[in-house]
Enzyme design. Sequence first.
Site, PDB file in Angstrom:
ATOM      1  N   GLU A 237      14.192 -31.812 -11.723  1.00 38.32           N
ATOM      2  CA  GLU A 237      13.725 -30.468 -12.053  1.00 38.32           C
ATOM      3  C   GLU A 237      12.946 -29.975 -10.919  1.00 38.32           C
ATOM      4  O   GLU A 237      12.711 -28.743 -10.622  1.00 38.32           O
ATOM      5  CB  GLU A 237      13.195 -30.325 -13.278  1.00 38.32           C
ATOM      6  CG  GLU A 237      14.006 -30.529 -14.570  1.00 38.32           C
ATOM      7  CD  GLU A 237      14.365 -32.129 -14.774  1.00 38.32           C
ATOM      8  OE1 GLU A 237      13.767 -32.945 -14.042  1.00 38.32           O
ATOM      9  OE2 GLU A 237      14.899 -32.283 -15.989  1.00 38.32           O
TER      10      GLU A 237
ATOM     11  N   PHE B 244       9.159 -35.142 -30.520  1.00 34.37           N
ATOM     12  CA  PHE B 244       9.730 -35.938 -29.141  1.00 34.37           C
ATOM     13  C   PHE B 244       9.806 -34.889 -28.344  1.00 34.37           C
ATOM     14  O   PHE B 244      10.316 -33.611 -28.113  1.00 34.37           O
ATOM     15  CB  PHE B 244      11.141 -36.193 -29.998  1.00 34.37           C
ATOM     16  CG  PHE B 244      11.892 -36.803 -28.599  1.00 34.37           C
ATOM     17  CD1 PHE B 244      11.492 -38.110 -27.964  1.00 34.37           C
ATOM     18  CD2 PHE B 244      13.240 -36.152 -28.131  1.00 34.37           C
ATOM     19  CE1 PHE B 244      12.380 -38.666 -26.816  1.00 34.37           C
ATOM     20  CE2 PHE B 244      13.882 -36.768 -27.021  1.00 34.37           C
ATOM     21  CZ  PHE B 244      13.522 -37.941 -26.576  1.00 34.37           C
ATOM     22  N   GLN B 245       9.545 -35.178 -26.970  1.00 36.12           N
ATOM     23  CA  GLN B 245       9.536 -34.372 -25.738  1.00 36.12           C
ATOM     24  C   GLN B 245       8.933 -33.111 -25.847  1.00 36.12           C
ATOM     25  O   GLN B 245       9.213 -31.987 -25.208  1.00 36.12           O
ATOM     26  CB  GLN B 245      11.098 -34.085 -25.178  1.00 36.12           C
ATOM     27  CG  GLN B 245      11.816 -35.536 -24.721  1.00 36.12           C
ATOM     28  CD  GLN B 245      12.983 -35.227 -24.069  1.00 36.12           C
ATOM     29  OE1 GLN B 245      13.777 -34.394 -24.150  1.00 36.12           O
ATOM     30  NE2 GLN B 245      13.219 -36.281 -23.155  1.00 36.12           N
TER      31      GLN B 245
ATOM     32  N   LYS C  56      13.267 -24.075 -29.690  1.00 41.31           N
ATOM     33  CA  LYS C  56      14.687 -24.339 -30.036  1.00 41.31           C
ATOM     34  C   LYS C  56      15.121 -23.233 -31.006  1.00 41.31           C
ATOM     35  O   LYS C  56      16.248 -22.730 -30.988  1.00 41.31           O
ATOM     36  CB  LYS C  56      14.972 -25.716 -30.215  1.00 41.31           C
ATOM     37  CG  LYS C  56      16.435 -26.219 -30.363  1.00 41.31           C
ATOM     38  CD  LYS C  56      16.579 -27.742 -30.245  1.00 41.31           C
ATOM     39  CE  LYS C  56      17.914 -27.880 -30.167  1.00 41.31           C
ATOM     40  NZ  LYS C  56      18.351 -29.470 -30.131  1.00 41.31           N
TER      41      LYS C  56
ATOM     42  N   MET D  40       1.765 -36.922   9.838  1.00 41.86           N
ATOM     43  CA  MET D  40       0.387 -36.071   9.884  1.00 41.86           C
ATOM     44  C   MET D  40      -0.641 -36.760   9.267  1.00 41.86           C
ATOM     45  O   MET D  40      -1.895 -36.705  10.099  1.00 41.86           O
ATOM     46  CB  MET D  40       0.917 -34.803   9.275  1.00 41.86           C
ATOM     47  CG  MET D  40      -0.394 -33.896   9.258  1.00 41.86           C
ATOM     48  SD  MET D  40      -0.674 -33.380  11.032  1.00 41.86           S
ATOM     49  CE  MET D  40       0.215 -31.769  11.109  1.00 41.86           C
TER      50      MET D  40
HETATM   51  C1  FAD Z   1       0.160 -29.382   7.615  1.00 42.95           C
HETATM   52  C2  FAD Z   1      -0.020 -27.803   7.507  1.00 42.95           C
HETATM   53  C3  FAD Z   1      -0.666 -27.032   8.569  1.00 42.95           C
HETATM   54  C4  FAD Z   1      -1.121 -25.733   8.707  1.00 42.95           C
HETATM   55  N1  FAD Z   1      -1.510 -25.286   9.606  1.00 42.95           N
HETATM   56  C5  FAD Z   1      -1.665 -23.969   9.898  1.00 42.95           C
HETATM   57  C6  FAD Z   1      -2.029 -23.201  11.046  1.00 42.95           C
HETATM   58  O1  FAD Z   1      -2.397 -23.957  12.102  1.00 42.95           O
HETATM   59  N2  FAD Z   1      -2.142 -21.926  11.166  1.00 42.95           N
HETATM   60  C7  FAD Z   1      -1.665 -20.999   9.936  1.00 42.95           C
HETATM   61  O2  FAD Z   1      -1.975 -19.812   9.657  1.00 42.95           O
HETATM   62  N3  FAD Z   1      -1.473 -21.724   8.796  1.00 42.95           N
HETATM   63  C8  FAD Z   1      -1.371 -22.933   8.647  1.00 42.95           C
HETATM   64  N4  FAD Z   1      -0.778 -23.622   7.517  1.00 42.95           N
HETATM   65  C9  FAD Z   1      -0.686 -22.682   6.371  1.00 42.95           C
HETATM   66  C10 FAD Z   1      -1.821 -22.518   5.586  1.00 42.95           C
HETATM   67  O3  FAD Z   1      -2.176 -23.246   4.759  1.00 42.95           O
HETATM   68  C11 FAD Z   1      -1.615 -21.010   4.623  1.00 42.95           C
HETATM   69  O4  FAD Z   1      -0.481 -21.385   3.982  1.00 42.95           O
HETATM   70  C12 FAD Z   1      -1.092 -19.870   5.418  1.00 42.95           C
HETATM   71  O5  FAD Z   1      -2.146 -19.579   6.514  1.00 42.95           O
HETATM   72  C13 FAD Z   1      -1.218 -18.526   4.849  1.00 42.95           C
HETATM   73  O6  FAD Z   1      -0.467 -17.648   5.318  1.00 42.95           O
HETATM   74  P1  FAD Z   1      -0.949 -16.168   4.779  1.00 42.95           P
HETATM   75  O7  FAD Z   1      -2.249 -15.671   4.495  1.00 42.95           O
HETATM   76  O8  FAD Z   1      -0.049 -14.988   5.913  1.00 42.95           O
HETATM   77  O9  FAD Z   1       0.071 -16.049   3.449  1.00 42.95           O
HETATM   78  P2  FAD Z   1      -0.057 -16.344   1.925  1.00 42.95           P
HETATM   79  O10 FAD Z   1      -0.975 -17.399   1.673  1.00 42.95           O
HETATM   80  O11 FAD Z   1       1.136 -16.125   1.503  1.00 42.95           O
HETATM   81  O12 FAD Z   1      -0.941 -15.110   1.645  1.00 42.95           O
HETATM   82  C14 FAD Z   1      -0.100 -13.563   1.626  1.00 42.95           C
HETATM   83  C15 FAD Z   1      -1.402 -12.731   1.160  1.00 42.95           C
HETATM   84  O13 FAD Z   1      -0.606 -11.495   1.461  1.00 42.95           O
HETATM   85  C16 FAD Z   1      -1.015 -10.620   0.201  1.00 42.95           C
HETATM   86  N5  FAD Z   1       0.265  -9.611   0.071  1.00 42.95           N
HETATM   87  C17 FAD Z   1       1.296 -10.207  -0.653  1.00 42.95           C
HETATM   88  N6  FAD Z   1       2.257  -9.063  -0.635  1.00 42.95           N
HETATM   89  C18 FAD Z   1       1.686  -7.954  -0.290  1.00 42.95           C
HETATM   90  C19 FAD Z   1       2.047  -6.574  -0.124  1.00 42.95           C
HETATM   91  N7  FAD Z   1       3.104  -6.227  -0.793  1.00 42.95           N
HETATM   92  N8  FAD Z   1       1.080  -5.825   0.402  1.00 42.95           N
HETATM   93  C20 FAD Z   1      -0.289  -6.408   0.953  1.00 42.95           C
HETATM   94  N9  FAD Z   1      -0.390  -7.677   0.913  1.00 42.95           N
HETATM   95  C21 FAD Z   1       0.269  -8.385   0.268  1.00 42.95           C
HETATM   96  C22 FAD Z   1      -1.091 -11.557  -0.983  1.00 42.95           C
HETATM   97  O14 FAD Z   1      -2.017 -10.946  -1.951  1.00 42.95           O
HETATM   98  C23 FAD Z   1      -2.002 -12.700  -0.052  1.00 42.95           C
HETATM   99  O15 FAD Z   1      -3.228 -12.443  -0.145  1.00 42.95           O
HETATM  100  C24 FAD Z   1      -0.787 -24.944   7.249  1.00 42.95           C
HETATM  101  C25 FAD Z   1      -0.256 -25.684   6.431  1.00 42.95           C
HETATM  102  C26 FAD Z   1       0.164 -26.781   6.461  1.00 42.95           C
HETATM  103  C27 FAD Z   1       0.983 -27.546   5.030  1.00 42.95           C
HETATM  104  C1  TPP Z   2       3.761 -34.273  -2.243  1.00 43.47           C
HETATM  105  C2  TPP Z   2       2.700 -34.611  -1.120  1.00 43.47           C
HETATM  106  N1  TPP Z   2       2.217 -35.907  -0.844  1.00 43.47           N
HETATM  107  C3  TPP Z   2       1.176 -35.997  -0.003  1.00 43.47           C
HETATM  108  C4  TPP Z   2       0.884 -35.160   0.833  1.00 43.47           C
HETATM  109  C5  TPP Z   2      -0.075 -35.299   1.978  1.00 43.47           C
HETATM  110  N2  TPP Z   2       0.876 -35.384   3.421  1.00 43.47           N
HETATM  111  C6  TPP Z   2       0.688 -34.369   4.173  1.00 43.47           C
HETATM  112  S1  TPP Z   2       1.694 -34.729   5.476  1.00 43.47           S
HETATM  113  C7  TPP Z   2       2.151 -36.085   5.086  1.00 43.47           C
HETATM  114  C8  TPP Z   2       3.161 -37.076   6.010  1.00 43.47           C
HETATM  115  C9  TPP Z   2       4.328 -36.485   6.064  1.00 43.47           C
HETATM  116  O1  TPP Z   2       5.223 -37.371   6.641  1.00 43.47           O
HETATM  117  P1  TPP Z   2       6.729 -36.959   7.165  1.00 43.47           P
HETATM  118  O2  TPP Z   2       7.454 -36.582   6.135  1.00 43.47           O
HETATM  119  O3  TPP Z   2       7.112 -38.178   7.634  1.00 43.47           O
HETATM  120  O4  TPP Z   2       6.322 -35.862   8.133  1.00 43.47           O
HETATM  121  P2  TPP Z   2       5.747 -36.139   9.496  1.00 43.47           P
HETATM  122  O5  TPP Z   2       4.294 -35.722   9.471  1.00 43.47           O
HETATM  123  O6  TPP Z   2       5.831 -37.527   9.816  1.00 43.47           O
HETATM  124  O7  TPP Z   2       6.588 -35.237  10.495  1.00 43.47           O
HETATM  125  C10 TPP Z   2       1.501 -36.449   3.963  1.00 43.47           C
HETATM  126  C11 TPP Z   2       1.641 -37.923   3.453  1.00 43.47           C
HETATM  127  C12 TPP Z   2       1.500 -33.954   0.913  1.00 43.47           C
HETATM  128  N3  TPP Z   2       1.607 -33.073   1.652  1.00 43.47           N
HETATM  129  N4  TPP Z   2       2.619 -33.636   0.020  1.00 43.47           N
END
Ligand code: FAD
Ligand code: TPP
Length: 585
Positions: free
Chosen positions: A63, A125-126, A175, A487
Amino acid sequence: MDTNANATAHLTTPTRLTGSEIVWATLVGEGVSTVFGYPGGAILPVYDALRKFPIHHVLVRHEQGASHMADGYARASGKVGVAIATSGPGATNLVTGIATAMLDSIPMVCITGNVSSKILGTDAFQEVDITGITLPVTKHNFLVNRAEDIAAAIRSAFQIATSGRPGPVLVDITKDAQQGSAIFDFAAAKPRPYRPHPMLRVEDDSLSQAAELIRNAKRPIIFVGHGVSESGAMEQVRTLAERAQIPVALTLLGLGAFPASHPLNLGMMGMHGECWVNDAIQDADLIIACGMRFDDRVTGTLATYAQKAKKIHIEVDPAEINKNVKVDVALIGDLREVLEQLLPRISGRDGSAWLKTIDASKGASAVRDIKNLPDSGHLYAAHVVHDLWRITGGNAIVVTDVGQHQMWEAQYFHHEHPRTLITSGGLGTMGFALPAAIGAKFACPDKEVWVIAGDGGFQMTAAELSTIVQENIKINIAVINNGFLGMVRQWQEFFYERNYESTPLISPDFVKLADAHGIPGVAVRTRAEVASAVEEARSAPGAFLLNFLVEKEESVYPMIPVGASLSEMIRRPGHDPLLESPEDQ
Ligand SMILES: Cc1cc2nc3c(=O)[nH]c(=O)nc-3n(C[C@H](O)[C@H](O)[C@H](O)COP(=O)(O)OP(=O)(O)OC[C@H]3O[C@@H](n4cnc5c(N)ncnc54)[C@H](O)[C@@H]3O)c2cc1C
Ligand SMILES: Cc1ncc(C[n+]2csc(CCOP(=O)(O)OP(=O)(O)O)c2C)c(N)n1
Ligand SMILES: [Mg+2]
């Protein structure tokens, strides 16, 4: 019996239907053609009624896959994605996908079955209290225990999911409500019109203040966030940038909402953004933040963040204003509508001095780039992503997982169009890519869809390979196989004295794994093989998997350490020969 005609007739003529039929009839009325789900006892009456309605049900393998598929469908199409599951473990398995959608503001409706209302609360159940469990990760949820309430709950769920700031909504249906019957009156079940929060009014004063700040700014930057594509404000943002000659920086979720090739596009900001972008932010005297929420991955430590800049924040959710970053002018409302009001007050500016300053700062910063390294027998993930971008002409929907490969995708695949990068930003959910790509393919069957996943995250939801085969859809899968939870290994390298605890990863042979599902694939070990392998995948009639065996201990540069300032980026050590050549931009 012409089921389609009947299903549509229900929408115009009030008819007595079972609760289960009402579920599907309401979904048909809301324009749903595809749902992603998995059956079980407490939702069986609903599954039994499906055959009477023109809705395609995609049987998932877990799911979590259903909720990510609904999410990917929504991100690719801009429409509501729908997932369906049984009670108990079926419902709890949806939760990671619901939280993923919540953190990234994705419109999604999840429908779950629950035990009969008479035994609710008896640890039947469930039975789980899924409305309780999902309360913090849904925009709203409903527990419905009467057939006559089903249509109104589902219709409200669609309205809530899509209005204002989008998000996931769950409808839990007992249900007995599914088995009961009621008069289905689609029109009467329409929710009251969405009334925006009273604060959602843009004051004339605020528009004037914003226009004046823009007029007087010497070093302005526009931030393009996810809200730009969610509100469909690409044209308005572009007009603002071009008319006032203001450079644009993007968040991860904003990528594609402003063309990568546009001369005013600086690139991504934040933890793994470009150095010159973060430097420019620190030096800016005005930030115009469009539909972004100043996530901590974007700001680094707030104490030193963009201290010289006045800030204009255009945002639909009042709760985001002054949440992380204090702003000078808040324009609360739908971005496109607000910009339509602001643009007539904006006139041409000469931005050339500031653009030149930023351009000059690029030279020293551009030391992260490895795409131009000679083919020395090493295969870098950056090579793979960059080649994929070149070969597809950038005309693909790329769905990434989470980790290093996700950041390399953001850095080396240049997105020209909105909704072409689908990635879990806020929750950073490993296992997202494969199922979300299935959802994206159903949303855009004519588009080329690529999964880019790590060897770790791919294994979390690899069971959905069977779903791809059962549905006979074409998805290309690139596993960036570095033998590590890359990472996390990188953090161990930088901050935990290279103590690689629990990050080396033994994986199955992914080509054989795909083969076991009936999906062909090849392994790729050198850069010389990349192009032909990518072409082989693209021209294969069905799904195809490429197992890219890349450098094991490569790191993503640049990087802002957690809690550090935007000015303290870790650069790739040793510049030569990693300098970027301008012609390969
Ligand atoms: C491993 C990893 C590394 C990351 N590194 C980076 C990085 O280096 N740089 C980076 O930028 N991000 C990075 N991120 C992503 C980061 O965590 C955030 O998800 C991202 O920065 C959020 O972008 P956002 O604010 O544009 O989007 P969202 O979090 O989706 O926010 C969107 C905003 O827009 C608003 N909005 C929605 N619809 C409308 C509308 N119609 N009109 C006006 N406002 C609206 C919402 O209310 C919200 O506040 C990383 C994520 C991961 C997993
Ligand atoms: C469900 C979940 N568990 C743990 C993490 C923490 N986490 C972030 S990046 C990462 C490693 C990802 O490894 P891989 O999928 O091999 O990608 P790579 O960084 O090697 O490109 C982990 C464990 C996460 N983001 N999501
Ligand atoms: Mg890995």
